[in-house]
Scaffold this motif. Structure first.
Motif: not given
Length: 465
Positions: A13, A64, A66-69, A71-72, A80, A87
Motif C-alpha cells: 500500500w 496483505h 493491511h488489506k482489511e484496514e 478497504i475499511k 475498488q 485480486e
C-alpha cells in the motif's frame, strides 16, 4: 515504528501526495530514472492505473497484513477497481505458477509454489489496469502517460496519451524552470501533477488572503514561492497562468508587479485561462513586444479532472512553446491539441463550454420536469445513463443534484461567464446562438439565487425557485 523490509515484486500500500493509500507493487525503475536523494524509497507501480512513482519507505505498508484496514477506510469506485485488479493479478499469478509447476515435472507437484509476484512479468499491463484493456484508467494515470504527436488533416496537431506498453515509456520532465500563477480549482490540480512528475515549479496566487494556505501545501511538496508575478516570470523559463476571467488575466500581465515587468527575450508565457480571443490577442502582442514567447492553452475539464491529470488542453500561438511544454501537458492532461494562431484556442474553448453549459441547463430542466409530472428523478437518470447520452458527466452531475451536493467542481459563475463570452463571439460574426442565450438566462437566474460559487449543476435551483 517497525522497519519495512521490501524487495522487487512485493505488493504494498503506497501513499502518494494527497491520494489515499493505494495498492501497488515494488518494481525495478527505468534505467534513466534517478533515485531521489535523501530518505530510502522504492519505485512502485500502482494497480487500477498507469501510475508509478518513487515512494518513501515510511509511506509504504505490506499489502496483505493491511488489506482489511485499507478497504475499511478507503471508498470509491476507482479504489475498488484497483483492489479488484490486485485480486485478478494474484489469480493470474497463481495460475501461471500452477502451469509452471505442472510443466516442470510430476515429481514437483508437492513442492511449495513460489511467491506469485515473482512469476508475473513486470510489463503485464492488464494486471495493473484491472485485467481488461477497456477499463478506464484511474485518477493517478497522468504521471506515466506517454505522448504521441498526431498531425491532423485540418492542420492541427494533437499530443495524446499513447498506450503504455512498458514502465519506462514515461516522459522525462523538462529541465526548464516552470512558474504557475493562480491556484484555484483548476490550477491547484495542475500544479500538484507537475510536481508529482518531477517538474521544478514556482507558484504564486493572486488572492492575498489565500496565498499562504494554498502555497504552503505545494511548498511542502517541493514547490518554490514567488512573491509577485514579475518575480515568478523572472525566475522561470515557462510561466503558466490560470485565473478566472479576462479582467483577471489582463491585470495579471499589465498590473503592478505584473508579468510584463518580468518578461525578457526568450521567456515563455502560457495563458491557460478561458477568456475571449480579443484578450488573447492583446496579451500576445504585449508579451511578444518585449521579446517573450506566447502560447494560449485553455483547458476543458473540471476540478476532479484537473486533480486526476486528465484535462484536455487546446493550444494556439507559438508552436515552439507548445513543443517545449510537452511534458507539462502530459502531466496535467490526457490530450492536447495545437490549432494554429493565438486566439483560435480561446474561440474553440468558448464553443466547447457553450455546449457544455447549455447541456447542463437542459439536464437540470429535464430533472425538474420529471419531478413536476410525477416521475421518479432517479428512474429518469437510470434510463438516461443506459442510452446514447450516457457519460460520466451526466451521471456525476445528476447524482450531485439528487444528493443536493453542489460543491464546486466547475464554478457556476465561470460557466455563465463562458456562455456570455460565447454569445458575444457569435454576435461579432453575426452568428445566432439562441440555445446558449436561453441557457445563459437560466444561469443568470441561478446567480441571482446566490449560486455563483456553487458547482455549475446548481443551475438546477433556478428551476425550483
Amino acid at each position: 515504528m517497525a522497519t519495512v523490509h521490501l524487495r522487487i515484486g512485493d505488493l504494498v500500500w503506497g501513499k502518494l501526495g494527497r491520494y489515499p493509500p493505494w495498492p501497488g507493487k515494488v518494481v525495478s525503475p527505468p534505467k534513466d530514472l534517478k533515485k531521489p536523494r535523501g530518505k530510502k524509497c522504492f519505485f512502485v507501480k500502482f494497480f487500477g492505473t498507469e501510475d508509478h512513482a518513487w515512494i518513501k519507505v515510511e509511506q509504504l505498508k505490506p499489502y496483505h497484513p493491511h488489506k482489511e484496514e485499507m478497504i475499511k477506510i478507503n471508498k470509491g469506485k476507482r479504489f475498488q477497481q484497483a483492489v479488484d485488479a490486485v485480486e485478478e493479478y494474484l489469480k493470474k499469478a497463481k495460475g501461471k505458477d500452477q502451469t509452471h509447476s505442472d510443466d516442470k515435472s510430476k515429481s514437483d507437484k508437492g513442492r511449495k509454489a513460489a511467491k506469485p509476484m515473482k512469476i508475473i512479468e513486470e510489463d503485464d499491463e492488464d494486471a495493473f489496469k484491472g485485467g481488461s484493456s477497456d477499463k478506464p484508467a484511474s485518477s493517478m494515470e497522468p504521471i506515466t502517460k506517454r505522448l504521441k504527436i498526431i498531425e491532423e488533416d485540418t492542420g492541427s496537431t494533437s499530443i495524446q496519451a499513447a498506450d503504455s506498453t512498458a514502465i519506462n515509456g514515461s516522459i522525462t520532465p523538462t529541465d526548464k524552470r516552470i512558474g504557475f500563477l493562480g491556484l484555484g480549482l483548476m490550477g491547484s490540480g495542475v500544479v500538484s501533477n507537475l510536481l508529482k512528475m518531477g517538474h521544478v515549479v514556482t507558484v504564486w496566487n493572486r488572492t492575498a488572503e489565500k496565498v499562504q494556505s494554498k502555497c504552503d501545501l505545494f511548498i511542502q511538496e517541493g514547490a518554490r514561492l514567488g512573491r509577485t508575478p514579475a518575480e515568478v516570470v523572472s525566475m522561470c523559463d515557462i510561466t503558466f497562468s490560470c485565473v478566472s476571467d479576462p479582467k483577471a488575466a489582463r491585470d495579471l500581465v499589465l498590473g503592478p508587479s505584473g508579468v510584463l515587468q518580468g518578461i525578457r527575450p526568450g521567456k515563455c508565457y502560457v495563458e491557460m485561462s478561458t477568456v475571449d480571443p480579443e484578450t488573447i490577442t492583446e496579451l500576445a502582442q504585449v508579451i511578444t513586444s518585449r521579446g517573450g514567447r506566447f502560447l494560449e492553452a485553455p483547458v476543458s475539464g473540471s476540478q476532479q479532472l484537473s486533480n486526476d491529470g486528465m484535462l484536455v488542453i487546446v493550444a494556439a500561438g507559438d508552436r515552439s512553446v507548445y513543443e517545449d511544454c510537452s511534458s507539462c501537458f502530459q502531466a496535467m492532461g490526457k490530450t492536447s491539441f495545437f490549432i494554429g494562431e493565438a486566439g483560435n484556442a480561446a474561440r474553440m474553448m468558448l464553443i466547447l463550454n457553450m455546449v457544455q453549459g447549455s447541456f447542463m441547463a437542459t439536464i437540470a430542466e429535464g430533472l425538474t420536469l420529471a419531478q413536476a409530472t410525477g416521475q421518479s428523478q432517479q428512474t429518469f437518470l437510470d434510463i438516461l445513463c443506459q442510452g446514447q447520452m450516457a457519460s460520466t458527466f451526466v451521471d456525476q452531475k445528476c447524482q450531485n443534484i439528487l444528493q443536493g451536493n453542489f460543491k464546486p467542481d466547475y464554478y457556476l459563475k465561470h460557466i455563465q461567464k463562458d456562455l456570455r463570452l460565447a454569445i458575444s463571439m457569435g454576435d461579432s460574426v453575426n452568428h445566432p446562438t439562441p440555445m446558449a442565450a436561453a441557457a445563459n438566462e437560466v444561469y443568470k437566474r441561478a446567480k441571482a439565487l446566490d449560486q455563483s460559487d456553487n458547482d455549475m449543476s446548481a443551475v438546477y435551483r433556478a428551476y425550483i425557485h
